[in-house]
Design a protein around this motif. Structure first.
Motif, short mmCIF file in Angstrom:
data_model
loop_
_atom_site.label_atom_id
_atom_site.label_comp_id
_atom_site.label_asym_id
_atom_site.label_seq_id
_atom_site.Cartn_x
_atom_site.Cartn_y
_atom_site.Cartn_z
N SER A 58 0.84 -1.19 0.00
CA SER A 58 0.00 0.00 0.00
C SER A 58 0.87 1.24 0.00
O SER A 58 1.88 1.29 0.70
CB SER A 58 -0.90 0.01 1.24
N ARG B 252 0.74 5.81 -0.75
CA ARG B 252 -0.04 7.01 -1.01
C ARG B 252 0.13 7.43 -2.48
O ARG B 252 1.15 7.15 -3.11
CB ARG B 252 0.43 8.14 -0.11
N ALA B 253 -0.88 8.10 -2.98
CA ALA B 253 -0.80 8.63 -4.33
C ALA B 253 0.44 9.52 -4.47
O ALA B 253 0.75 10.31 -3.57
CB ALA B 253 -2.06 9.43 -4.66
N LYS C 169 -0.87 6.40 -8.94
CA LYS C 169 -2.19 6.99 -8.88
C LYS C 169 -3.18 5.96 -8.35
O LYS C 169 -2.95 4.76 -8.48
CB LYS C 169 -2.63 7.43 -10.27
N PRO C 170 -4.29 6.42 -7.78
CA PRO C 170 -5.29 5.46 -7.31
C PRO C 170 -5.74 4.47 -8.38
O PRO C 170 -6.02 3.31 -8.08
CB PRO C 170 -6.43 6.36 -6.84
N LYS C 171 -5.75 4.89 -9.64
CA LYS C 171 -6.16 3.99 -10.71
C LYS C 171 -5.14 2.90 -10.98
O LYS C 171 -5.42 1.97 -11.75
CB LYS C 171 -6.43 4.76 -11.99
N THR D 273 -4.24 0.92 -8.70
CA THR D 273 -4.59 -0.12 -7.73
C THR D 273 -5.06 -1.38 -8.42
O THR D 273 -5.93 -1.33 -9.29
CB THR D 273 -5.68 0.38 -6.77
N GLN E 277 -0.39 -7.65 -5.07
CA GLN E 277 -1.38 -6.58 -4.93
C GLN E 277 -0.70 -5.24 -4.67
O GLN E 277 0.19 -5.14 -3.82
CB GLN E 277 -2.34 -6.89 -3.79
N THR F 216 -1.92 -1.27 -3.80
CA THR F 216 -3.04 -0.41 -3.42
C THR F 216 -2.53 1.01 -3.28
O THR F 216 -1.61 1.26 -2.50
CB THR F 216 -3.70 -0.87 -2.12
N VAL F 217 -3.12 1.92 -4.03
CA VAL F 217 -2.73 3.33 -4.00
C VAL F 217 -3.91 4.15 -3.49
O VAL F 217 -5.00 4.09 -4.06
CB VAL F 217 -2.29 3.82 -5.39
N SER F 218 -3.70 4.89 -2.43
CA SER F 218 -4.80 5.67 -1.85
C SER F 218 -4.46 7.15 -1.75
O SER F 218 -3.29 7.52 -1.94
CB SER F 218 -5.15 5.12 -0.47
#
Length: 124
Positions: free
Chosen positions: A10, A12-13, A85-87, A89, A120, A122-124
């Motif tokens: 995980s 951050r953006a 970027k979140p996309k 993810t 996996q 995950t970008v938030s």
């Protein structure tokens, strides 16, 4: 041939991650490699490939942000992902195809014969 991805997690953006893909069981060095991405609820798509000479190709969505590389001494494929970027993810898979059978750069999944299990991101 066995491929095992690692390095997901995980972030951050705007952050970065480096994925690795450990390969074993290859006979010879004539393998082209690729990274594929599967967003939640969507089909898997190819995003980058590298030939046996280390020449990379990228799809527009990752061009300038992601870098594929390979270390044939350690049989490891890498994907450096910057400006995430979140996309971005989703699951990331590495895969191998024969450079002899398919010499032109390709991220067409049917041309790849060996696949990892995915990691996996995950970008938030």
């Amino acid at each position: 041939v066995q491929l095992v991805e690692s390095g997901g997690g995980s972030v951050r953006a705007g952050g970065s991650l480096r994925l690795s893909c450990a390969a074993s069981g290859f006979t010879g060095s004539d393998y082209c490699m690729g990274w594929f991405f599967q967003a939640p609820g969507k089909e898997r798509e190819g995003i980058t490939t590298i030939d046996s000479n280390g020449s990379p190709s990228y799809v527009p969505s990752v061009q300038g942000r992601f870098t594929i590389s390979r270390d044939d001494d350690s049989n490891t494929l890498y994907l450096q992902m910057n400006h995430l970027k979140p996309k971005d993810t989703g699951l990331y898979y590495c895969a191998a195809r024969s450079c002899t059978a398919f010499p032109a750069p390709s991220v067409a999944a049917p041309r790849y014969t060996s696949w990892g299990q995915g990691t996996q991101v995950t970008v938030s």
